[in-house]
Design a protein around this motif. Structure first.
Motif, PDB file in Angstrom:
ATOM      1  N   UNK A  46       1.571  -1.332   0.127  1.00  9.85           N
ATOM      2  CA  UNK A  46       0.305  -0.514  -0.005  1.00  9.85           C
ATOM      3  C   UNK A  46       0.492   1.377  -0.238  1.00  9.85           C
ATOM      4  N   UNK A  47       1.865   1.015   0.899  1.00  7.75           N
ATOM      5  CA  UNK A  47       2.913   2.266   1.142  1.00  7.75           C
ATOM      6  C   UNK A  47       3.331   2.467  -0.646  1.00  7.75           C
ATOM      7  N   UNK A  48       3.654   1.606  -1.358  1.00  9.08           N
ATOM      8  CA  UNK A  48       4.401   1.872  -2.384  1.00  9.08           C
ATOM      9  C   UNK A  48       3.382   1.966  -3.580  1.00  9.08           C
ATOM     10  N   UNK A  49       2.108   1.458  -3.200  1.00 13.35           N
ATOM     11  CA  UNK A  49       1.574   1.675  -4.634  1.00 13.35           C
ATOM     12  C   UNK A  49       0.283   3.106  -4.082  1.00 13.35           C
ATOM     13  N   UNK A  50      -0.127   2.799  -3.629  1.00 11.74           N
ATOM     14  CA  UNK A  50      -0.970   4.490  -3.156  1.00 11.74           C
ATOM     15  C   UNK A  50      -0.026   5.593  -2.266  1.00 11.74           C
ATOM     16  N   UNK A  83       5.852   3.203 -11.524  1.00 10.61           N
ATOM     17  CA  UNK A  83       5.006   3.350 -10.439  1.00 10.61           C
ATOM     18  C   UNK A  83       3.429   3.433 -11.172  1.00 10.61           C
ATOM     19  N   UNK A  84       3.077   3.663 -12.230  1.00  8.78           N
ATOM     20  CA  UNK A  84       1.988   4.222 -12.671  1.00  8.78           C
ATOM     21  C   UNK A  84       0.806   2.694 -12.753  1.00  8.78           C
ATOM     22  N   UNK A  85       1.939   1.614 -12.749  1.00  8.63           N
ATOM     23  CA  UNK A  85       0.989  -0.001 -13.488  1.00  8.63           C
ATOM     24  C   UNK A  85       1.505  -1.196 -12.364  1.00  8.63           C
ATOM     25  N   UNK A  86       0.226  -0.682 -11.875  1.00 16.13           N
ATOM     26  CA  UNK A  86      -0.285  -1.806 -10.058  1.00 16.13           C
ATOM     27  C   UNK A  86       0.642  -3.035 -10.235  1.00 16.13           C
ATOM     28  N   UNK A  91       4.243  -2.116  -9.825  1.00 19.71           N
ATOM     29  CA  UNK A  91       4.406  -1.549  -8.318  1.00 19.71           C
ATOM     30  C   UNK A  91       4.157  -2.968  -7.370  1.00 19.71           C
TER      31      UNK A  91
END
Lengths: 282, 231, 229
Positions: free
Chosen positions: C71-75, C92-95, C98
C-alpha cells in the motif's frame, strides 16, 4: 500449576468467550455497511460511522423500537457476510438488482441516483465524453440507449476504467464495455478516486451521488463528472436494505420503517442534508 | 491530520496499534497451543496422530493466510455449529471478528510454531535424559524438570521469529473488518486521501512493536541460557 | 452443502490466474536475488555506511507487514506530485510493477539474510585451503564459496520461495488479477466465498507442492555427498 491445566483453562476460557450463543444477542439487529462510501456511509475522524444511511438506519431502529448495531464490512464481501449471518441487514448504497435478488431479499428502495463517469479535468476524455448529461434508461434497447453507448464506446476505446468490485457499475462494464475498455477493480471508491487523481486510470465509474460531493472536496477538485448518467436495467430499482432470503421479519421492520419515514418527509430531509439534492425514490 | 481527539486520526491510530498488539498476543497464544499439540502429535508413536499433524502442516504451508482468514470468516460459524451439534447444541453460534482473526492467524502460524517446538524437543541431548532416568526421574517429572526447560531454551530463538511473523500476519485481519492499525490506516487514508502518511505511521508502529518484542525475547533468551558456558 | 457444480465452473477460470501469479513469483525472486547478494555483502562489509544501509533495509522490510509495503508503494507514492512528475512514474503508475517492486524488496530483505547465513557457513578451512591452492578473488567465490553457500542456504531459500508464492495473493489488493484477484471477482458475482476460496486454496497448495519438490530435487542434486550409497 501444571502446563496441561493452564492449557485446559485457557482453551476453556477461549471457547466460552468466543462462542457466545447468539440468543443472547438476538434482540440487537446488526446492520452491515461499508464505511467508505461518503455521503452514504463513511467513517469520520473520531472513527465513527456517519452518513445518510447511518442516520436513516438509526431513525428506523428508533421508530421501530429496536436496538441496532452497525458493522463495517468490505463491499465485495458484504452479501456473503450477510448470508454467513455476520449481520442481519445491509445498508451500503446497494441497489436492488435481479442478480442480487437471486441470493438475498431487499426492502423497498429508499434512494437512487444514476451511475456516471468521472475523469480528470485535464484529461482529453473530459472533452471527448462531454459534460454531465441526461439520464439514459438501460431497461430497454432504445435508440437513445444505443446512441449513448456508442458515443461512450468511441470515447473510451482502449482506455482503462476503474470501478469498485462487486458493484452495479462493474456489472455494466462487463455487460456493455467488454473488449472496449480495460477494467480495473478497486476495493473502495476512495481508492479509485486516489488512482484517478494519480492518473493511473483514465476514468472512474460510480454513482452520481458519490462523485458530486467528492468533487466539492479538496480531494476531488480536479475531477470532472462527464457524459450521460445510466440507470434502470442492470442498475436496478434504486438502493434498498438487503436482508437474508426469507427473513420476512427483518424485511418488515425496514419496509414499515421506510414507509413511515418517506411519508413524513424524513428520508427526503436526510437526503438533502447529505447529498444536497433529493436522491429519494418511491 | 494525526491530531489527538475527534479532529484528527492520532488517537484512532494509537488505538489501532493496541488492537494489533492484543490480537497478535491472542494469535500467538493460539499458535502456541496448536503448535504444542502438533509437536506432541509428531513426536508421538501414534501413526494417525503423526499423519494428521503432517497433513495440517502441509495445508498451512501451502495455502495463503489471506485465504484462511476469509474461509474462517465466511465459514467459521458453519464449522462451529457443526462441531457444537456433535455435543448436542443446536441453534446459532458465531465467532466475533476479533476471535475469528486471532484463530485464523493462530491456525496459520501454528504449523510453524509446531515445527519450532518439535525441533527444540528433538535437540534435547539424549545424555541429559539418560542421566535424569538414572537419577530415578520419569514421566512427568522428567518432562517438567529436564525436557521442558531445555526445550524452551532451544525453542526461544525460533519462537521469537514465530512471534514476529504472527505480529505481521495480523495485518491481514484488516480485510475482514477488525479495526486494527492496518484497517485504521486504510480508513483514514481513504477519508483524507493522504495514504502515504497513514500507511507510513502504520509501518512505524509495526517496526516499533517488532523492535520492542525483539528486546523482550533477547531478555528471555538471556534468562533461559543463564548458566550456559560460552566459548 | 458445498456447491460442487460452481466449484467445477470456477476452477478453470481461477486456474487461468496461475500464469500471473507465477510471473509475479518468478519476477520477484529474480529481482529479490539481485538485491539480496549486495545486501548480504554490504551487511558483512567493513564500511559502516554500507552496513547501516543494509541493516536499515533489512529491518524495514522484515519488520513491517508486506501488505503495508504494498500500500505504501502503490497508493502512498502515487499521492505525491513529485513522484508523478519523476522518471519513475511510468513504472510506479502500473499496479503490476508496484506489486513486483514491493514483492522484490520484501523477498530481497529475507533472501539477503539467507545468503548472509550461507556465506557465513562456509568453513574457514575450505577458504584457507583454496587460498593455499592459489585461488583468489572471483575464482575463489565461483569455485568454493558460492557452491558451498548455495548448498547451505537452499533449505531456507525453499521456505522463502513457498512464502513468496503465498504472498502474491496480496497483489489482488491493488487490482491485480492473479489467482486470488480472480477468485474475489468470482465471489462478487456468485456470492459463494467458501467454494471459490477452497478452489483457490487447492491451486496454491498444488503450486507450492511442486515448488517444494523441485527445490528438494535441486537440494539433492547439489549434495551428492549426502546421498545414501
Amino acid at each position: 500449576m501444571s502446563r496441561k491445566l493452564v492449557f485446559a483453562a485457557l482453551a476453556g476460557l477461549f471457547v466460552a468467550a468466543a462462542a457466545l450463543p447468539a440468543d443472547a444477542q438476538q434482540r440487537t439487529l446488526r446492520i452491515g455497511t461499508e464505511g467508505a462510501y461518503a455521503p452514504w456511509n463513511a467513517t469520520d475522524t473520531a472513527g465513527k460511522l456517519v452518513g445518510f444511511e447511518i442516520d436513516l438506519g438509526n431513525e428506523i431502529c428508533k421508530r421501530q423500537n429496536i436496538q441496532c448495531e452497525w458493522v463495517a464490512q468490505a463491499f465485495d464481501g458484504i452479501i456473503p457476510a450477510l448470508v454467513a449471518r455476520r449481520f442481519d441487514a445491509i445498508m451500503a448504497g446497494m441497489s436492488i438488482t435481479e442478480r442480487r435478488l437471486e441470493t438475498i431479499d431487499f426492502s423497498q428502495p429508499y434512494a437512487g441516483t444514476p451511475s456516471i463517469f468521472a475523469v480528470l479535468k485535464t484529461s482529453p476524455l473530459a472533452a471527448a465524453i462531454g459534460p454531465a448529461a441526461d439520464r439514459v434508461p438501460m431497461g430497454e434497447d432504445t435508440p437513445a440507449r444505443k446512441a449513448a453507448l456508442d458515443k461512450l464506446s468511441a470515447a473510451l476505446r482502449g482506455k482503462t476504467v476503474g470501478v469498485q468490485r462487486a458493484t452495479i457499475q462493474e456489472g455494466f462494464l462487463n455487460d456493455f464495455m467488454k473488449g472496449v475498455v480495460t477494467t480495473r477493480l478497486y476495493d473502495t471508491n476512495e481508492n479509485l478516486l486516489l488512482d484517478i487523481n494519480a492518473g493511473r486510470v483514465d476514468a472512474g465509474f460510480a454513482s452520481y451521488s458519490y462523485w458530486l460531493p467528492a468533487t466539492e472536496k479538496e480531494a476531488g477538485r480536479n475531477i470532472a463528472i462527464v457524459g450521460n448518467g445510466f440507470s434502470g436495467g442492470g442498475f436496478g430499482r434504486g438502493v434498498g436494505v438487503g436482508v437474508r432470503k426469507g427473513d420476512a421479519a427483518t424485511k418488515k421492520i425496514f419496509d414499515d420503517g421506510l414507509a413511515e419515514l418517506k411519508k413524513d418527509g424524513t428520508v427526503k430531509a436526510l437526503a438533502l442534508k447529505w447529498f444536497k439534492f433529493d436522491a429519494t425514490v418511491d | 491530520m494525526l491530531a489527538w481527539g475527534d479532529a484528527g486520526w492520532g488517537d484512532e491510530m494509537a488505538r489501532g496499534a493496541l488492537v494489533t498488539l492484543a490480537v497478535a498476543i491472542c494469535s500467538f497464544a493460539i499458535s502456541l497451543i496448536i503448535g504444542t499439540g502438533t509437536a506432541a502429535a509428531k513426536l508421538s508413536g501414534f501413526l494417525p496422530a503423526r499423519l494428521a499433524a503432517d497433513a495440517y502442516i502441509v495445508l498451512m504451508r501451502g495455502i495463503p493466510d489471506l485465504l484462511i482468514i476469509y474461509l474462517l470468516f465466511f465459514g467459521g460459524s458453519m464449522a462451529l455449529m457443526s462441531v457444537a451439534s456433535v455435543f448436542g447444541h443446536t441453534g446459532y453460534l458465531e465467532l466475533p471478528i476479533f476471535a475469528t482473526g486471532a484463530i485464523a492467524i493462530g491456525i496459520a502460524s501454528g504449523a510453524y510454531t509446531g515445527e519450532v517446538i518439535r525441533g527444540a524437543f528433538e535437540a534435547v541431548p539424549k545424555g541429559q535424559i539418560e542421566a535424569a532416568r538414572a537419577c530415578g526421574m520419569s514421566g512427568f517429572l522428567l518432562f517438567r524438570r529436564i525436557q521442558a526447560p531445555l526445550a524452551l531454551r532451544y525453542a526461544l530463538p525460533g519462537l521469537g521469529n514465530a512471534w514476529q511473523v504472527t505480529l505481521k500476519e495480523t495485518a491481514l485481519i484488516s480485510v475482514i473488518g477488525l479495526v486494527e492499525i492496518m484497517r485504521q490506516a486504510a480508513i483514514a487514508s481513504g477519508s483524507t486521501q493522504q495514504p502515504f502518511t497513514f500507511y507510513f505511521v502504520a509501518a512505524i508502529a509495526y517496526l516499533g512493536l517488532t523492535l520492542l518484542s525483539n528486546r523482550g525475547f533477547a531478555a528471555a533468551e538471556a534468562y533461559a541460557t543463564r548458566g550456559v558456558r560460552r566459548a | 452443502m458445498l456447491d460442487f457444480a460452481l466449484m467445477a465452473e470456477a476452477f478453470p477460470a481461477i486456474l487461468a490466474g496461475t500464469g500471473t501469479t507465477l510471473k509475479l513469483v518468478a519476477g520477484a525472486l529474480l529481482c529479490g536475488f539481485f538485491l539480496a547478494v549486495p545486501t548480504a555483502l554490504a551487511a558483512d562489509s567493513r564500511s559502516r555506511i554500507l552496513r547501516g544501509t543494509a541493516a536499515g533495509y533489512v529491518l524495514f522490510f522484515r519488520g513491517t507487514p508486506l501488505l503495508v509495503q504494498i500500500f505504501l508503494i502503490y497508493y502512498g507514492l502515487g499521492q505525491f506530485e513529485a513522484v508523478r512528475a519523476s522518471i519513475f512514474w511510468p513504472i510506479l503508475r502500473e499496479p503490476w510493477w508496484c506489486a513486483l517492486l514491493a514483492l522484490s524488496l520484501n523477498t530481497g530483505a529475507y533472501t539477503g539474510e539467507i545468503v548472509r547465513g550461507g556465506l557465513q557457513s562456509v568453513p574457514a578451512g575450505q577458504i584457507e585451503a583454496a587460498r593455499a591452492a592459489g585461488m583468489s578473488g572471483l575464482l575463489l567465490y565461483r569455485r568454493i564459496i558460492a557452491p558451498i553457500a548455495l548448498r547451505q542456504a537452499l533449505p531456507a531459500y525453499s521456505n522463502e520461495v513457498v512464502s513468496m508464492i503465498k504472498a502474491t495473493a496480496l497483489a489482488s489488493t491493488i487490482t491485480i488479477m492473479e489467482i486470488t484477484g480472480i477468485a474475489r471477482t468470482f465471489i462478487s458475482q456468485t456470492f459463494k466465498p467458501i467454494e471459490i476460496f477452497l478452489v483457490a486454496g487447492a491451486i496454491y497448495l498444488v503450486l507450492n507442492f511442486f515448488a517444494a519438490q523441485l527445490l528438494r530435487a535441486l537440494e539433492r542434486h547439489l549434495s551428492p555427498h549426502r546421498r545414501p550409497i
